[in-house]
Design a protein around this motif. Sequence first.
Motif, mmCIF file in Angstrom:
data_model
loop_
_atom_site.group_PDB
_atom_site.id
_atom_site.type_symbol
_atom_site.label_atom_id
_atom_site.label_comp_id
_atom_site.label_asym_id
_atom_site.label_seq_id
_atom_site.Cartn_x
_atom_site.Cartn_y
_atom_site.Cartn_z
ATOM 1 N N GLY A 221 20.520 -23.364 -18.351
ATOM 2 C CA GLY A 221 21.399 -23.694 -19.463
ATOM 3 C C GLY A 221 21.287 -22.728 -20.619
ATOM 4 O O GLY A 221 20.626 -21.687 -20.539
ATOM 5 N N GLN A 222 21.959 -23.131 -21.678
ATOM 6 C CA GLN A 222 21.974 -22.363 -22.917
ATOM 7 C C GLN A 222 21.704 -23.348 -24.041
ATOM 8 O O GLN A 222 22.225 -24.468 -24.019
ATOM 9 N N TYR A 223 20.889 -22.946 -25.006
ATOM 10 C CA TYR A 223 20.510 -23.849 -26.086
ATOM 11 C C TYR A 223 20.756 -23.172 -27.429
ATOM 12 O O TYR A 223 20.291 -22.058 -27.663
ATOM 13 N N ASN B 288 19.932 -19.428 -26.901
ATOM 14 C CA ASN B 288 18.896 -19.108 -25.915
ATOM 15 C C ASN B 288 19.443 -19.346 -24.515
ATOM 16 O O ASN B 288 19.816 -20.471 -24.180
ATOM 17 N N HIS B 289 19.494 -18.302 -23.701
ATOM 18 C CA HIS B 289 19.856 -18.425 -22.287
ATOM 19 C C HIS B 289 18.542 -18.708 -21.557
ATOM 20 O O HIS B 289 17.633 -17.874 -21.572
ATOM 21 N N ILE B 290 18.439 -19.885 -20.936
ATOM 22 C CA ILE B 290 17.163 -20.348 -20.395
ATOM 23 C C ILE B 290 17.142 -20.222 -18.876
ATOM 24 O O ILE B 290 18.025 -20.736 -18.194
ATOM 25 N N ASP C 215 23.696 -8.016 -20.583
ATOM 26 C CA ASP C 215 23.927 -9.399 -20.163
ATOM 27 C C ASP C 215 22.581 -10.151 -20.104
ATOM 28 O O ASP C 215 21.530 -9.533 -19.988
ATOM 29 N N PRO C 216 22.633 -11.485 -20.178
ATOM 30 C CA PRO C 216 21.401 -12.273 -20.207
ATOM 31 C C PRO C 216 20.488 -12.064 -18.999
ATOM 32 O O PRO C 216 19.266 -11.979 -19.161
#
Length: 183
Positions: free
Chosen positions: A100-102, A118-120, A74-75
């Motif tokens: 967020g996620q990008y 990208n999980h930020i 998981d992230p």
Amino acid sequence: MDELVDILDKQGNFTGSSMLKSEAHKKGLFHATVHVWVYNRHGEILIQKRANDKQTYPNKWDVSVAGHISAGEDPLTTAIRETSEEIGLRLQESDLYKIGQYRSTVIHNKDLIDCEFNHIYLTELKVPVSELTIQTSEVAAIKLIDINIYLESLKDFSLLKSYVPHPPDYVDLVISAIRRQTL
């Protein structure tokens, strides 16, 4: 290092298959990564200079920590692991704040098409930089930089070439979130 990654669809949903990262890059298939931005209460962010033998953006300044999410991982777990590996900063889940996620697509060459979600995350640096230990196979150097100087550097063409390019809306998302945390 090549590793198994989960393949995602264009909306970021797991497709049910996994493959080597190198193969996903060759085929331009979406997969997940983490970006961890480390900041302090003095309005500075920690940036890393990528190692000179990295396949993409060698010797360029980039996000504090970044890494691919291994298949089945998981992230949040990846963010904790990558932060420890790359800069020696030990974190707990509660130290990370997801902003967020990008979705990103970058075509480096015909054999390297980077399609990522990208999980930020943000985390506050509560120890001196001198206590951090870099993973030299991934990171050449780290430094703190004032957020305003960082932003100005991205507008200066002569300095911009020293940084990994990120789209303006990605940078705005990150910097706005960090500023909210430091107010």
